[in-house]
Design an enzyme around this catalytic site. Structure first.
Site, PDB file in Angstrom:
ATOM      1  N   GLU A 122       9.868  -0.495 -37.773  1.00 46.33           N
ATOM      2  CA  GLU A 122       9.911   0.908 -38.220  1.00 46.33           C
ATOM      3  C   GLU A 122       9.897   0.971 -39.746  1.00 46.33           C
ATOM      4  O   GLU A 122       9.149   1.746 -40.350  1.00 46.33           O
ATOM      5  CB  GLU A 122      11.178   1.597 -37.692  1.00 46.33           C
ATOM      6  CG  GLU A 122      11.340   3.012 -38.250  1.00 46.33           C
ATOM      7  CD  GLU A 122      12.721   3.623 -37.957  1.00 46.33           C
ATOM      8  OE1 GLU A 122      13.238   3.433 -36.844  1.00 46.33           O
ATOM      9  OE2 GLU A 122      13.274   4.273 -38.873  1.00 46.33           O
ATOM     10  N   THR A 158      15.893   5.225 -38.961  1.00 47.36           N
ATOM     11  CA  THR A 158      16.478   6.231 -38.058  1.00 47.36           C
ATOM     12  C   THR A 158      17.755   5.774 -37.359  1.00 47.36           C
ATOM     13  O   THR A 158      18.557   6.601 -36.952  1.00 47.36           O
ATOM     14  CB  THR A 158      15.464   6.647 -36.960  1.00 47.36           C
ATOM     15  OG1 THR A 158      15.004   5.466 -36.303  1.00 47.36           O
ATOM     16  CG2 THR A 158      14.286   7.389 -37.544  1.00 47.36           C
TER      17      THR A 158
END
Lengths: 274, 274
Positions: A122, A158
């Site tokens: 990510e 996140t």
């Protein structure tokens, strides 16, 4: 054994969405593992002919290519676009957001600081959108590279903890005249963590179900271990050892954001039998 | 009595600049008190014919009008401009900055949060530049008016404590997806505070010299009282009471950002005589 599930656990919005996209598409490839759970990837391959491809050389451009939930690097996306591939984007919108922020802020002359693990797919994706060299850190000590006078934009992987994000934000605010802080931490992760924290306080043993390479699953384990020394991370019911439960009464169960319900159900059933 | 001055104290950059502007100008009016120190204002009136005017009705538009260090409200500035007055801006650049930020951010659709005292002239000035209703707070509890989904810009009154500013920033970051944080706290204030804090730890008595309505002087007093119960705020040497020094050996002296050197010198001379 008395088994209690955490108030919130398992699949987040982005993972549910990606799996639904893959199931609807069928007969396709994902570029990198769609989610961080091998069992679910095996199920998608078996039941929906959605296979995982790790490199460009193995891509079949006649089949749709699904972008995984964690996103890919901008250059990889451009390569796929150049091949005229049928691209289906299953990147979680909560991951697309820091990618766009990184691109926009670096264009506007901000130095982007990403709170996250630079080896995580990510984060690699988010980094790739910056027009200048982003700074990827897990602790304040790593911020020494920043120069005074710079305009700073801060985003987060996140799955990070808000407390640590706030520490970094506070440090930057105290040193720089402008810090643009984007809280890109996903609430789902946070809610699972809160629920696991609560449950682990009243449990004799905690079982966390999830992929062993999943960042958010490992974090659930760490949180539970703070309250309950007997906390275990397992990928499925086959890893359970009966000796763990000797002399225990209350078993709490939580699961990472990439863990499918059908695996959790099997784990709960097995523990309940003790 | 052994007297020690704090490592940093007294006039800040903005106040030195404003006084220098007033002295150079001469035969002028200031719109509101130039700085928060009546003795210095009296000296400017006596030696440089710079008087203080509190309302538009008393303005003499044939004389230059000096804008005070803390700034004035945008509508007042516009009124002065409409009168074709000869305006000389002595607003501290560190105060002009949050005014400009407030104007710019509110134009861009951000809801501006000002950490400060809504009754303070500086804050009233900053507030007046917002195109939407700014939220002025001294504590997190007052933030209830904010609606989720808003883009937030945070600025501070220049004389506030960074720790409290960071608390508010952290609260906002944890609740809102974007918070643009502008650290508009003035370093001079902070350095005076740090130096007073250090000195008060090794003093039997602390004397803070400054205007009793000056926010930064009152904050110096609070900081010193934490370490040294015998801390006093005085405006000049005439307020000193000899009884304060009975049985004391080490007296620390600090002074607010608006306190002129000539007053501090008189205070130190008087204490040294005990």
């Amino acid at each position: 054994m008395q088994v209690e599930l955490a108030r919130k656990y398992g699949f987040c919005f982005g993972v549910k969405r990606a799996i639904s996209i893959a199931e609807k598409c069928g007969d396709a490839q994902t570029f990198g593992p769609l989610i961080h759970n091998q069992k679910e990837i095996d199920r998608l391959s078996r039941d929906f002919s959605v296979s995982t491809v790790e490199s460009f050389d193995h891509l079949d451009t006649n089949k749709p290519i699904i972008i995984r939930t964690h996103g890919i690097q901008k250059s990889d996306l451009q390569n796929l676009q150049n091949k005229d591939a049928n691209i289906i984007d299953a990147t979680c919108p909560f991951v697309t957001k820091p990618q766009m922020i990184c691109e926009e802020m670096s264009k506007e002359g901000y130095r982007v600081v990403i709170f996250g693990d630079k080896e995580h797919p990510e984060v690699k994706g988010v980094m790739s959108y910056s027009h200048n060299k982003p700074i990827v850190i897990l602790s304040i000590e790593e911020l020494s590279e920043l120069k005074l006078g710079q305009k700073i934009a801060l985003v987060s992987q996140t799955t990070r903890k808000i407390e640590n994000f706030l520490e970094i934000a506070s440090y930057l605010i105290s040193k720089f005249s402008e810090v643009r802080v984007f809280n890109t931490i996903c609430n789902a992760t946070f809610e699972n963590q809160e629920a696991a924290h609560e449950l682990s306080k009243k449990s004799d043993i905690m079982i966390i179900v999830g992929g062993k390479n999943s960042s958010n699953t490992k974090q659930l384990l760490r949180i539970c271990k703070n309250n309950c020394a007997q906390s275990y991370l397992i990928e499925d019911e086959n890893e359970i050892e009966s000796s763990w439960f000797e002399g225990k009464k209350r078993c709490g169960v939580s699961a990472g954001a990439s863990t499918p319900k059908w695996i959790i159900d099997k784990v709960v059933a097995k523990i309940s039998d003790y």
